[in-house]
Design an enzyme around this catalytic site. Structure first.
Site, short mmCIF file in Angstrom:
data_model
loop_
_atom_site.label_atom_id
_atom_site.label_comp_id
_atom_site.label_asym_id
_atom_site.label_seq_id
_atom_site.Cartn_x
_atom_site.Cartn_y
_atom_site.Cartn_z
N CYS A 58 0.81 -1.22 0.00
CA CYS A 58 0.00 0.00 0.00
C CYS A 58 0.84 1.27 0.00
O CYS A 58 0.66 2.16 -0.84
CB CYS A 58 -0.98 -0.01 1.17
SG CYS A 58 -0.24 0.17 2.82
N HIS A 107 -2.65 1.46 6.78
CA HIS A 107 -2.99 1.36 5.36
C HIS A 107 -3.13 2.76 4.79
O HIS A 107 -3.54 3.70 5.48
CB HIS A 107 -4.30 0.58 5.16
CG HIS A 107 -4.57 0.23 3.72
ND1 HIS A 107 -3.90 -0.76 3.06
CD2 HIS A 107 -5.43 0.77 2.81
CE1 HIS A 107 -4.33 -0.84 1.81
NE2 HIS A 107 -5.25 0.09 1.63
N HIS A 137 -5.62 1.91 -4.60
CA HIS A 137 -4.73 1.38 -3.56
C HIS A 137 -4.33 -0.06 -3.88
O HIS A 137 -4.90 -0.71 -4.76
CB HIS A 137 -5.41 1.46 -2.19
CG HIS A 137 -6.51 0.44 -1.99
ND1 HIS A 137 -6.66 -0.30 -0.83
CD2 HIS A 137 -7.53 0.05 -2.80
CE1 HIS A 137 -7.71 -1.09 -0.94
NE2 HIS A 137 -8.26 -0.90 -2.10
#
Length: 342
Positions: A258, A306, A318
């Site tokens: 990520c 994240h 993402h």
């Protein structure tokens, strides 16, 4: 010879038998119906939730690994510089030690006679004052050499100490990387096992709901405009990475985790941002989610484990987790903790 009469069930006996039969029939029906009351869908949802939790735990460990990796890179560079400086300091000490040693050897060969006495006993005492001035300069020069040697030794000792400390930090960082790597691998292996243990239809449903190839679905971004050319360039880079696989520790250009995706996207725009999602949380000015614009970093979960790149229209790009490609997703896919504009 007497004959016994076989007893016949009377009305009361027949009633009891009928009641008993009814009880047994009810019990049998209850037992046979029990398995039907179980809800396999609920079990599958619970298993899917556990897989999601394992992926989230693996991602947290991945970001810790990324942080340790970034730190060890910094320490590796610092250690190399310190070792170079230490080597140069050692060369200077050796050179000064040689000069001082040569002066001491000259004194020894001269018999160690006091310089003033040696001048007085010279063949030309009339030159005493001239030689005395020269001698004074010589003493000052020797004293300077000694002071330089002592200073160089102090610098050398300092560099040695800093180098040893940095090397110890580097070793600890490498151990932390190995520890976080093992944790990531354990979590991912557990998630794979749990998926494998699911019935085929439940596993297919899980993958279709989470890894359904949304990378190719272009959302309506509502014509949102990035706040800067750099942010627009980062969005273009992230969108260009759609479909790339998630690989923990990946920083592009063919695979990403990520924070690796967001760092790479901004790097393509000529902007340097930190490696980890936690550090990226402080990589710019915070704005409310309601004011998010394309190119903003969206940080998720309370531990900032994240990160995604906002592209407008309530959508982000993402890298979700292993097995899921870089893709579009709703900005509200999980709890948002902050929005950052680099």
């Amino acid at each position: 010879m007497s004959h016994r009469r076989t007893s016949q069930p009377g009305p009361l006996t027949r009633a009891r038998a009928a009641a008993l039969s009814a009880v047994l029939a009810t019990a049998a029906a209850t037992l046979s119906a029990a398995p039907a009351t179980a809800d396999p869908t609920a079990d599958h949802r619970a298993a899917a939730a556990r897989v999601d939790a394992l992926y989230a735990q693996a991602e947290r460990a991945t970001e810790k690994y990324n942080g340790a990796d970034e730190r060890t890179d910094e320490l590796r560079v610092r250690a190399a510089n310190l070792q170079d400086r230490t080597a140069r300091a050692q060369e200077r000490v050796n050179r000064l030690r040689g000069k001082v040693g040569a002066l001491a050897a000259a004194d020894y060969r001269a018999g160690g006679i006091d310089p003033t006495l040696r001048l007085l006993l010279s063949e030309r005492p009339g030159a005493y004052l001239e030689k005395a001035a020269t001698l004074d300069r010589l003493h000052r020069s020797r004293a300077g050499e000694l002071r330089a040697l002592l200073a160089a030794r102090r610098v050398l000792d300092q560099h040695r100490s800093e180098t040893a400390h940095t090397l110890a930090e580097l070793a600890a960082g490498r151990e932390a990387m190995a520890r976080h790597k093992r944790e990531v691998q354990r979590k991912l292996a557990a998630a794979r096992r749990m998926l494998q243990d699911m019935p085929t239809d439940a596993r297919t449903a899980y993958r279709s709901s989470r890894d359904d190839g949304r990378a190719g679905v272009v959302p309506d971004t509502g014509g949102a405009v990035a706040p800067s050319g750099r942010a627009a360039a980062a969005v273009r880079a992230a969108v260009g990475a759609l479909g790339a696989p998630y690989v923990w520790g990946g920083t592009g250009p063919s695979s990403f985790d990520c924070s690796g995706l967001t760092q790479w996207a901004y790097g393509r725009a000529g902007v340097s941002i930190p490696r980890t999602s936690q550090a990226q949380r402080g990589a710019g000015r915070r704005v409310p989610l309601s004011q998010a614009r394309p190119g903003d970093l969206v940080i998720y979960r309370s531990d900032a484990s994240h990160v995604a790149l906002y592209v407008g229209g309530g959508q982000v790009v993402h890298a979700p987790h292993p097995g899921a490609p870089v893709r579009y997703e709703s900005v509200g896919m999980m709890p948002v903790t902050s929005v950052v504009r680099p």
